[in-house]
Motif scaffolding. Structure first.
Motif, mmCIF file in Angstrom:
data_model
loop_
_atom_site.group_PDB
_atom_site.id
_atom_site.type_symbol
_atom_site.label_atom_id
_atom_site.label_comp_id
_atom_site.label_asym_id
_atom_site.label_seq_id
_atom_site.Cartn_x
_atom_site.Cartn_y
_atom_site.Cartn_z
ATOM 1 N N LEU A 35 77.252 70.530 24.613
ATOM 2 C CA LEU A 35 78.413 70.359 23.759
ATOM 3 C C LEU A 35 78.624 68.891 23.418
ATOM 4 O O LEU A 35 78.224 68.002 24.181
ATOM 5 C CB LEU A 35 79.670 70.891 24.462
ATOM 6 C CG LEU A 35 79.682 72.375 24.817
ATOM 7 C CD1 LEU A 35 80.894 72.689 25.679
ATOM 8 C CD2 LEU A 35 79.708 73.221 23.559
ATOM 9 N N LEU A 36 79.264 68.649 22.286
ATOM 10 C CA LEU A 36 79.680 67.309 21.898
ATOM 11 C C LEU A 36 81.144 67.160 22.284
ATOM 12 O O LEU A 36 82.029 67.680 21.604
ATOM 13 C CB LEU A 36 79.481 67.085 20.396
ATOM 14 C CG LEU A 36 78.031 67.139 19.900
ATOM 15 C CD1 LEU A 36 77.988 67.008 18.394
ATOM 16 C CD2 LEU A 36 77.192 66.059 20.549
ATOM 17 N N PHE A 56 84.824 73.141 19.426
ATOM 18 C CA PHE A 56 83.798 73.104 20.465
ATOM 19 C C PHE A 56 84.333 73.605 21.804
ATOM 20 O O PHE A 56 83.549 73.891 22.713
ATOM 21 C CB PHE A 56 83.263 71.672 20.633
ATOM 22 C CG PHE A 56 82.184 71.316 19.657
ATOM 23 C CD1 PHE A 56 80.902 71.784 19.831
ATOM 24 C CD2 PHE A 56 82.453 70.524 18.571
ATOM 25 C CE1 PHE A 56 79.899 71.460 18.934
ATOM 26 C CE2 PHE A 56 81.466 70.192 17.662
ATOM 27 C CZ PHE A 56 80.176 70.662 17.836
ATOM 28 N N SER A 57 85.658 73.701 21.927
ATOM 29 C CA SER A 57 86.238 74.206 23.167
ATOM 30 C C SER A 57 86.019 75.706 23.324
ATOM 31 O O SER A 57 86.240 76.239 24.414
ATOM 32 C CB SER A 57 87.736 73.892 23.209
ATOM 33 O OG SER A 57 87.954 72.488 23.229
ATOM 34 N N TRP A 58 85.634 76.381 22.269
ATOM 35 C CA TRP A 58 85.305 77.817 22.316
ATOM 36 C C TRP A 58 83.909 77.986 21.720
ATOM 37 O O TRP A 58 83.741 78.385 20.571
ATOM 38 C CB TRP A 58 86.339 78.629 21.544
ATOM 39 C CG TRP A 58 87.655 78.694 22.241
ATOM 40 C CD1 TRP A 58 88.057 79.631 23.163
ATOM 41 C CD2 TRP A 58 88.746 77.784 22.107
ATOM 42 N NE1 TRP A 58 89.324 79.363 23.587
ATOM 43 C CE2 TRP A 58 89.781 78.235 22.967
ATOM 44 C CE3 TRP A 58 88.965 76.637 21.341
ATOM 45 C CZ2 TRP A 58 90.990 77.561 23.086
ATOM 46 C CZ3 TRP A 58 90.169 75.966 21.458
ATOM 47 C CH2 TRP A 58 91.172 76.431 22.332
ATOM 48 N N ALA A 74 88.458 74.565 27.854
ATOM 49 C CA ALA A 74 88.999 74.087 26.575
ATOM 50 C C ALA A 74 89.893 72.869 26.756
ATOM 51 O O ALA A 74 90.829 72.661 26.000
ATOM 52 C CB ALA A 74 89.775 75.212 25.895
ATOM 53 N N THR A 75 89.585 72.050 27.749
ATOM 54 C CA THR A 75 90.434 70.882 28.016
ATOM 55 C C THR A 75 90.431 69.893 26.857
ATOM 56 O O THR A 75 91.439 69.225 26.603
ATOM 57 C CB THR A 75 89.971 70.173 29.292
ATOM 58 O OG1 THR A 75 88.565 69.899 29.201
ATOM 59 C CG2 THR A 75 90.233 71.040 30.518
ATOM 60 N N ASP A 76 89.308 69.783 26.153
ATOM 61 C CA ASP A 76 89.253 68.863 25.011
ATOM 62 C C ASP A 76 90.261 69.243 23.937
ATOM 63 O O ASP A 76 90.697 68.390 23.162
ATOM 64 C CB ASP A 76 87.848 68.856 24.389
ATOM 65 C CG ASP A 76 86.852 68.104 25.260
ATOM 66 O OD1 ASP A 76 87.297 67.344 26.127
ATOM 67 O OD2 ASP A 76 85.638 68.310 25.075
ATOM 68 N N PHE A 77 90.641 70.520 23.906
ATOM 69 C CA PHE A 77 91.591 70.964 22.890
ATOM 70 C C PHE A 77 93.029 70.694 23.309
ATOM 71 O O PHE A 77 93.813 70.123 22.557
ATOM 72 C CB PHE A 77 91.401 72.463 22.617
ATOM 73 C CG PHE A 77 92.473 73.048 21.734
ATOM 74 C CD1 PHE A 77 92.544 72.704 20.400
ATOM 75 C CD2 PHE A 77 93.410 73.921 22.254
ATOM 76 C CE1 PHE A 77 93.531 73.225 19.581
ATOM 77 C CE2 PHE A 77 94.401 74.453 21.449
ATOM 78 C CZ PHE A 77 94.463 74.103 20.112
ATOM 79 N N TRP A 78 93.405 71.094 24.533
ATOM 80 C CA TRP A 78 94.826 71.053 24.857
ATOM 81 C C TRP A 78 95.287 69.733 25.456
ATOM 82 O O TRP A 78 96.480 69.408 25.381
ATOM 83 C CB TRP A 78 95.211 72.208 25.774
ATOM 84 C CG TRP A 78 94.557 72.227 27.131
ATOM 85 C CD1 TRP A 78 93.458 72.927 27.491
ATOM 86 C CD2 TRP A 78 95.002 71.548 28.308
ATOM 87 N NE1 TRP A 78 93.151 72.731 28.814
ATOM 88 C CE2 TRP A 78 94.099 71.895 29.348
ATOM 89 C CE3 TRP A 78 96.060 70.695 28.607
ATOM 90 C CZ2 TRP A 78 94.220 71.399 30.640
ATOM 91 C CZ3 TRP A 78 96.189 70.207 29.903
ATOM 92 C CH2 TRP A 78 95.281 70.555 30.891
#
Length: 724
Positions: A272-273, A280-282, A443-447
């Motif tokens: 993943l990037l 990218f979180s999903w 999905a930490t990059d998202f939230w």
């Protein structure tokens, strides 16, 4: 209705709907046994051939079709044989749930570990498929040789089928021929504010009307014939979904190009990037897509992007049939459900996107649960542990592939559990746990740092509704009329669904309250957040399968009444003729409206060959830090490497006081300028003011400081000269 009666209807089992659990299901196909050795042989061939093709990478034209079959069938076919499911429709749906679910989960695990590759996924899946084929082979009986009869059964098969099929298939062939002529005559170069409808020839509209008439004639029968009805349903999907594919350019919704870039980056890097894009979180869908593109030997996945709406429209058909058969006893309703689903599906969320796959998996799980809940007379092995694993695979695939679908999945599974109509009633809790765990850790990059974006509009029902409806009705007069047509279609769907529910409620059918809950639950999303202004559309997308069942119940009402009239030999009653005529006109209007409304954005959502060529040239020349300027995002620039800076949008809003002028372009200090007629059409149709990107690009080229790299009628690509 009293509270006690409501609870009884919600919790009523299949036996409370009329026939007992052993009653035959509507629209049944012949049961050829729990497993088929020819299908197991097909699985073995795919399990060996696709991994070999992926590793050796030969230039084989049929590779994309083989890979598609691999994704949909392996290892699902042998698993179905081991599960010993009886119903052919349940087997067909289960094959897809197992195959897509297993490959998505495996691809996600590998991409999170940083070792994703198409060869690894296809090899592991192929090996598992071969082992399962061996196990399933032992549990099947060899095909029995048919006994010869005096009259020759094989010889009588064709004569018996001809009178049944020819009266439908011959007119259908004529209608499709007319449609083909219409597609060949359509020219999309002159599309206006009405979208694709302005480019279609009269032959296409005539073919649509002809299809509706044939469907009404088949529905007029007391029990529609499976082969004839199936051919008509497939033809409707082909015409409605295939027309824009054949008439427009090489690609549809522009976001699909971005999804291809995501998939390509995952297979190139194997991982993943981080901190690049929230999607990218999903990664589940993108990882599987990357595997499919690489295994197919495609460089850009254009064919997958172009044909995805039609493939998705066909793949969902068995799911819809199984859903309808699991909640309705009417063969007419079973045929009408996929017809109405296709007719009301203007939302265009079935392109190459995670939500399309996630929705099909979710409805497939719900339909299979409802089918298994009918009782042991239909599926004696419904509660075995293998069935539970089968259901967990697609649910886990949903949890790692899309942000919104897991929320609806938890709610709908909870409704089924409360209704006590299905086995494995704790699935909603498993889905909730999987969703929370993935969102918390995967999905930490998202939230992280975006909690206000996630929860900021929670509870703001009016604001979310305005963002999803009123704020989207903007643009030129013609475009607003097409948006009004879209809203009218959704309103008609709700009215028909309400009428269908009323009919079920009056008949004390146990499915009335259940279908109402499943159809209304997705609209609870409106109270959670605006989802970028798309929450109302997404709510309809999730509700559409269940609303289609209710709407089909309403539309079958006059046909059922007409059938009772004919059965009573009261031919003097006009309803026997009027009812099919009304239904035919309704279907003709629905199909025509869908074709127009669904493709209202075609002037700015299609991609031409020249625009794609300009993008390819840009990809070959762009360096890591180069800035690309465009005049919108309705273009294939989504193909740009996600690890590089995205293109900057030059618009009246971003230019501010400078205005949309050459001074604004100079201010952004870009290295390339990409202008297209699709970006200009977007501004013209959605704001009512002409887009000026193409004119501004020509002005830049005339002033100097920019080199024209590519020029066509619908696209201009410029490169900044050294020192400019």
């Amino acid at each position: 209705m009293s509270t006690d009666e409501s609870i009884r209807l919600l919790t009523a089992g299949p036996g409370d709907e009329g026939p007992g659990t052993g009653a035959p299901l509507p629209f049944a196909l012949p049961d050829r046994g729990v497993a088929s050795r020819p299908l197991l042989l097909l699985t073995a061939v795919l399990a060996v051939l696709v991994p070999v093709l992926t590793v050796t990478d030969p230039p084989l034209p049929l590779r994309p079709l083989l890979v598609l079959a691999f994704v949909l069938l392996v290892p699902g076919l042998p698993v179905v044989g081991l599960l010993r499911l009886r119903d052919p429709w349940a087997r067909a749906v289960t094959v897809g749930l197992v195959s897509v679910g297993a490959q998505t989960v495996l691809s996600t695990a590998l991409v999170v570990a940083g070792v994703l590759s198409a060869a690894a996924v296809t090899t592991v899946v192929g090996a598992c498929g071969l082992v399962l084929v061996g196990l399933a082979w032992r549990s099947t009986d060899p095909p029995r040789r048919a006994r010869p009869s005096a009259g020759g059964d094989a010889g009588r098969a064709v004569p018996v089928l001809l009178p049944v099929l020819l009266p439908v298939l011959l007119p259908l062939a004529v209608v499709l021929g007319v449609w083909g002529l219409g597609v060949a005559a359509a020219v999309d170069a002159g599309m206006d504010g009405y979208g694709l409808a302005s480019a279609l020839s009269p032959a296409i509209w005539l073919a649509v009307a002809g299809l509706a008439a044939l469907c009404a004639l088949e529905l007029r029968r007391p029990s529609p014939r499976p082969v004839a009805a199936g051919a008509l349903v497939v033809a409707v999907v082909l015409v409605l979904q295939g027309t824009p594919i054949l008439v427009e350019g090489v690609g549809g919704v522009p976001v699909g190009w971005l999804h291809l870039a995501f998939a390509d980056s995952m297979t190139d890097s194997g991982g993943l990037l981080a901190a690049t894009d929230a999607r990218f979180s999903w990664p589940g869908f993108f990882a599987l897509l990357g595997v499919a593109v690489s295994a197919s030997g495609l460089t850009e996945g254009i064919a997958l992007l172009r044909w995805a709406p039609l493939v998705n429209g066909l793949v969902v058909l068995p799911v819809l049939v199984l859903l309808a058969r699991s909640v309705s006893r009417s063969p007419r309703v079973v045929v009408l459900v996929p017809l109405l689903y296709a007719g009301f599906n203007w939302y265009l969320q079935d392109y190459l996107a995670p939500q399309a796959m996630a929705l099909t998996l979710l409805v497939g799980v719900l339909a299979l649960l409802l089918h298994l809940g009918r009782g042991s007379a239909h599926e004696p092995w419904a509660s075995q542990p293998g069935v539970l694993v089968t259901l967990l695979l697609p649910l886990l695939a949903i949890a790692v592939s899309h942000q919104l679908t897991p929320v609806v999945a938890v709610g709908t599974l909870l409704v089924l559990a409360l209704a006590r109509r299905v086995p494995f009633r704790g699935l909603w809790l498993v889905m909730l746990l999987a969703t929370v765990l993935w969102d918390a850790f995967g999905a930490t990059d998202f939230w992280v740092g975006h909690l206000d974006q996630i929860f900021g509009t929670m509870g703001q029902l009016g604001g979310n509704m305005a963002a999803g409806v009123a704020d989207r009705v903007v643009g030129s007069d013609d475009h607003v009329r097409m948006l009004a047509l879209r809203m009218a279609l959704s309103a008609v769907l709700l009215v028909l669904a309400a009428l269908g529910w009323f009919r079920l409620w009056r008949a004390r059918e146990g499915s009335a309250l259940l279908l109402a809950c499943l159809g209304l639950l997705p609209f609870g999303l409106v109270a959670l957040q605006s989802y970028g202004g798309e929450v109302v559309i997404r709510s309809f997308v999730f509700a559409l399968p269940f609303l289609s069942v209710l709407a089909a119940t309403a539309l079958a009402w006059p046909l059922d009444a007409a059938a009772r009239v004919e059965a009573g030999r009261r031919h003097d009653r006009p309803s026997a003729v009027v009812a099919p005529l009304v239904v035919g006109l309704a279907l003709a209007g629905l199909f025509s409206a869908q074709l127009a409304a669904r493709n209202a954005n075609a002037p700015f959502e299609e991609t031409s060959t020249s625009q794609l060529e300009a993008t390819r040239l840009l990809l070959s020349l762009r360096q890591d830090d180069d800035v690309v300027l465009s005049f919108g995002w309705q273009n294939p620039l989504g193909l740009l490497n996600p690890s590089q800076p995205r293109n900057e949008e030059v618009s009246a809003e971003s230019c501010g006081s400078l205005g949309l002028t050459t001074a604004c372009v100079d201010h952004w200090n870009g290295d390339f300028v990409y202008a297209s007629t699709t970006d200009d059409a977007f501004w013209e149709l959605t704001t009512g003011t002409p887009g000026g990107g193409m004119a501004l690009a020509e002005e830049l080229a005339a002033e100097g400081g920019w080199t024209v790299l590519y020029r066509a009628d619908d696209v201009v690509l410029l490169a900044a000269e050294d020192g400019s």
